[in-house]
Design a protein around this motif. Structure first.
Motif, mmCIF file in Angstrom:
data_model
loop_
_atom_site.group_PDB
_atom_site.id
_atom_site.type_symbol
_atom_site.label_atom_id
_atom_site.label_comp_id
_atom_site.label_asym_id
_atom_site.label_seq_id
_atom_site.Cartn_x
_atom_site.Cartn_y
_atom_site.Cartn_z
ATOM 1 N N LEU A 278 11.782 6.837 -0.429
ATOM 2 C CA LEU A 278 10.359 7.148 -0.487
ATOM 3 C C LEU A 278 10.146 8.318 -1.444
ATOM 4 N N VAL A 279 9.233 8.138 -2.361
ATOM 5 C CA VAL A 279 8.941 9.164 -3.365
ATOM 6 C C VAL A 279 7.786 10.022 -2.881
ATOM 7 N N TRP A 280 8.001 11.343 -2.880
ATOM 8 C CA TRP A 280 6.946 12.273 -2.487
ATOM 9 C C TRP A 280 5.971 12.436 -3.641
ATOM 10 N N LEU A 281 4.687 12.202 -3.377
ATOM 11 C CA LEU A 281 3.665 12.475 -4.374
ATOM 12 C C LEU A 281 3.167 13.908 -4.220
ATOM 13 N N GLY A 282 2.914 14.556 -5.342
ATOM 14 C CA GLY A 282 2.383 15.910 -5.284
ATOM 15 C C GLY A 282 1.010 15.931 -4.639
ATOM 16 N N GLY A 283 0.693 17.018 -3.959
ATOM 17 C CA GLY A 283 -0.595 17.151 -3.306
ATOM 18 C C GLY A 283 -1.716 17.385 -4.303
ATOM 19 N N ALA A 284 -2.941 17.411 -3.808
ATOM 20 C CA ALA A 284 -4.098 17.661 -4.665
ATOM 21 C C ALA A 284 -3.968 19.031 -5.322
ATOM 22 N N THR B 46 0.686 12.017 7.520
ATOM 23 C CA THR B 46 1.468 11.376 6.460
ATOM 24 C C THR B 46 0.931 9.974 6.224
ATOM 25 N N VAL B 47 0.840 9.597 4.962
ATOM 26 C CA VAL B 47 0.459 8.230 4.584
ATOM 27 C C VAL B 47 1.601 7.655 3.754
ATOM 28 N N VAL B 48 2.136 6.518 4.196
ATOM 29 C CA VAL B 48 3.231 5.846 3.493
ATOM 30 C C VAL B 48 2.663 4.616 2.797
ATOM 31 N N LEU B 49 2.889 4.534 1.490
ATOM 32 C CA LEU B 49 2.322 3.458 0.680
ATOM 33 C C LEU B 49 3.419 2.499 0.240
ATOM 34 N N VAL C 21 0.484 14.351 3.588
ATOM 35 C CA VAL C 21 1.685 14.061 2.810
ATOM 36 C C VAL C 21 1.622 12.595 2.400
ATOM 37 N N THR C 22 1.923 12.318 1.136
ATOM 38 C CA THR C 22 1.858 10.945 0.637
ATOM 39 C C THR C 22 3.229 10.525 0.127
ATOM 40 N N LEU C 23 3.758 9.450 0.703
ATOM 41 C CA LEU C 23 5.062 8.906 0.334
ATOM 42 C C LEU C 23 4.879 7.491 -0.191
ATOM 43 N N VAL C 24 5.576 7.162 -1.274
ATOM 44 C CA VAL C 24 5.422 5.847 -1.910
ATOM 45 C C VAL C 24 6.770 5.146 -1.959
ATOM 46 N N LEU C 25 6.798 3.898 -1.540
ATOM 47 C CA LEU C 25 7.985 3.063 -1.663
ATOM 48 C C LEU C 25 7.965 2.410 -3.041
ATOM 49 N N PRO C 26 8.949 2.707 -3.915
ATOM 50 C CA PRO C 26 8.936 2.123 -5.263
ATOM 51 C C PRO C 26 9.071 0.608 -5.232
ATOM 52 N N HIS C 27 8.603 -0.053 -6.306
ATOM 53 C CA HIS C 27 8.702 -1.516 -6.383
ATOM 54 C C HIS C 27 10.161 -1.962 -6.326
ATOM 55 N N LEU C 28 11.009 -1.383 -7.167
ATOM 56 C CA LEU C 28 12.436 -1.738 -7.175
ATOM 57 C C LEU C 28 13.195 -0.748 -6.300
ATOM 58 N N PHE C 29 12.813 -0.670 -5.026
ATOM 59 C CA PHE C 29 13.395 0.370 -4.172
ATOM 60 C C PHE C 29 14.878 0.156 -3.922
ATOM 61 N N GLU C 30 15.337 -1.102 -4.029
ATOM 62 C CA GLU C 30 16.767 -1.352 -3.829
ATOM 63 C C GLU C 30 17.617 -0.695 -4.918
ATOM 64 N N PRO D 291 17.637 5.415 -7.237
ATOM 65 C CA PRO D 291 18.667 6.401 -6.845
ATOM 66 C C PRO D 291 18.034 7.622 -6.181
ATOM 67 N N ASP D 292 18.843 8.364 -5.437
ATOM 68 C CA ASP D 292 18.395 9.640 -4.892
ATOM 69 C C ASP D 292 18.195 10.636 -6.025
ATOM 70 N N GLY D 293 17.266 11.525 -5.851
ATOM 71 C CA GLY D 293 16.994 12.532 -6.867
ATOM 72 C C GLY D 293 15.885 13.442 -6.396
#
Length: 476
Positions: free
Chosen positions: A274-280, A223-226, A249-258, A261-263
């Protein structure tokens, strides 16, 4: 940040970037094996659903046909609703609305199937009973699966090894949160700082200042967390692409993470969304479907259009002689080159500058036949053979010549990233009017959008739009 960015990209794609020397080594790291990417909690949840359905069938005895209908309905909606997905936050209450919704949809499907097929009321009632009983049994066991998963992560350290890439203080806090809360399933083993903020000292993980791709493979990270440092942190983008290429697995912390919302596609690491990015795309099973369908279509089109190609070849020969087929070196997936075939639309000259001269409208070397072939795109029909050979796909970023790939990669951000997938006969940029002497930056953005959002439906939509574009162009 520049050193990290160069190390990431230099280890993933053999294409030059801004300020980067053209000669570089190939990536020595291999993608993670399939078994290393299997998630035990997801497998257990699927097994619970299967066991609940089997128990309900044995209990109610609906008959083989009705049992098969319930199996298809349940499996379809549960898989489509991603009830068995891999996740960080193992919470039954958080997942309950999704699980109940999919069960209700399966109930509606079997009810509709019974009405449409003309089943008697007893058979329809039996299928409904199977769905209801299976849902009750499954929901009774799913909390235990989540509890077992949290226990295994805390006590047995059944966590995925993770590398954090991001700004100093924020990235450091993510590392500490993972260490203090292993029940979220991430074990940090490396931290690659980016941006201008200073990296925190004393983190009990390896600091990565060099080749990130090599470090991910060496540390066995899955897993790589960005955690982006700014509005346009290029190192983060490059890290995401490198992680995809290794199957991480690639997870991204959004800029306005505060405020995030969940979704769908959003998971939680404590208070961090953390937002899951789709794989290759090339690693998905649907990609093999794309390849099989496109090869079949290209082969059939070659046979059906052979008389038309022959007529066009005769016209080229009469206008400007032989050869009628033009061969040109183009850059494909991962920077590999191949020979692209076209019907020649330009009169031959004493000096062959086709590899370095950009084609523009009004070229005096293009005769009436050549202009017609270009305007109608008939000159590109031989590329169907490239599709059959596996050099290209029907849909994908258009291939370019090596000298222009080097030039555009040095000037335009993420032009090099187009080569994560095979090139295509037509693409998203082309159906939006980006053909010939048009904006390279726009093409790169469209091509990277295509890769990030790839699906079989998107390919079908591009083919439909291509046909429409060809028909409308002929009428103009």
């Amino acid at each position: 940040m520049t050193e990290l960015r160069d190390a990431i990209v230099g280890a993933t794609l053999p294409l030059p970037r801004r300020g980067r020397p053209a000669a570089r080594r190939r990536n020595p790291a291999r993608p993670r094996p399939l078994l290393a990417r299997v998630n035990a909690v997801a497998v257990l949840l699927a097994a619970v659903d299967g066991g609940a359905w089997l128990t309900a069938v044995l209990r109610t005895g609906p008959g083989p046909v009705c049992a098969a209908v319930t199996a298809v309905a349940l499996a379809g909606v549960r898989v489509g609703g991603r009830v068995h997905r891999r996740r960080l936050w193992l919470s039954w209450l958080q997942d309950l609305p999704r699980s109940v919704t999919t069960a209700a949809l399966a109930f509606a499907l079997v009810t509709g199937a019974g009405l449409v097929s003309g089943m008697d009321s007893a058979s329809t009632a039996a299928m409904q009973e199977v769905i209801l009983l299976a849902a009750v049994l499954s929901e009774g066991v799913r909390p235990l699966v989540f509890a077992f998963g949290r226990w295994a992560r805390r006590r047995l350290r059944r966590c995925d090894r993770a590398v954090v890439v991001g700004s100093g203080l924020l990235g450091g806090d993510l590392v500490r949160t993972m260490l203090e809360h292993p029940e979220f399933g991430l074990l940090p083993v490396g931290f690659a700082p980016s941006g201008d903020a200073a990296a925190p000292a004393g983190l009990p993980v390896e600091r990565i200042d060099g080749d990130l791709t090599e470090a991910i493979a060496r540390l066995g990270a899955g897993t790589v967390v960005l955690a982006p440092a700014g509005d346009r942190d290029a190192a983060i983008v490059d890290a995401a692409i490198g992680a995809h290429r290794l199957g991480c697995v690639t997870l991204v912390l959004p800029h306005l993470f505060e405020l995030c919302p969940d979704g769908p596609g959003v998971d939680r690491l404590r208070s961090y969304p953390l937002v899951w990015l789709g794989g290759a795309p090339t690693r998905r099973p649907a990609w093999w479907v794309k390849r099989a369908v496109e090869t079949t279509l290209a082969a059939a089109a070659l046979l059906l259009l052979a008389p038309l190609i022959a007529c066009c070849a005769v016209a080229v020969a009469l206008e400007s002689g032989f050869p009628v087929v033009f061969r040109q070196v183009r850059v494909g997936m991962d920077g590999r080159t191949f020979l692209l075939y076209k019907l020649r639309s330009v009169r031959p000259s004493a000096v062959d500058d086709s590899q370095t001269r950009w084609s523009v409208a009004g070229d005096s070397r293009v005769g009436p036949v050549g202009r017609f072939l270009r305007r109608s795109s008939l000159d590109e029909l031989p590329q169907l053979w490239n599709v059959v050979r596996g050099d290209m796909c029907l849909v994908g970023p258009r291939p370019e010549r090596p000298v222009f790939v080097e030039e555009f990669s040095a000037v335009h951000d993420l032009y090099w990233a187009r080569h994560r997938v095979p090139t295509g006969l037509t693409g998203l940029a082309q159906v939006h009017g980006l053909r010939g002497d048009t904006s390279i930056a726009d093409r790169a953005r469209y091509d990277n959008y295509y890769i990030a959002n790839w699906s079989l439906w998107l390919d079908a939509k591009i083919i439909i739009l291509t046909v429409g574009e060809l028909l409308c162009r002929r009428q103009r």
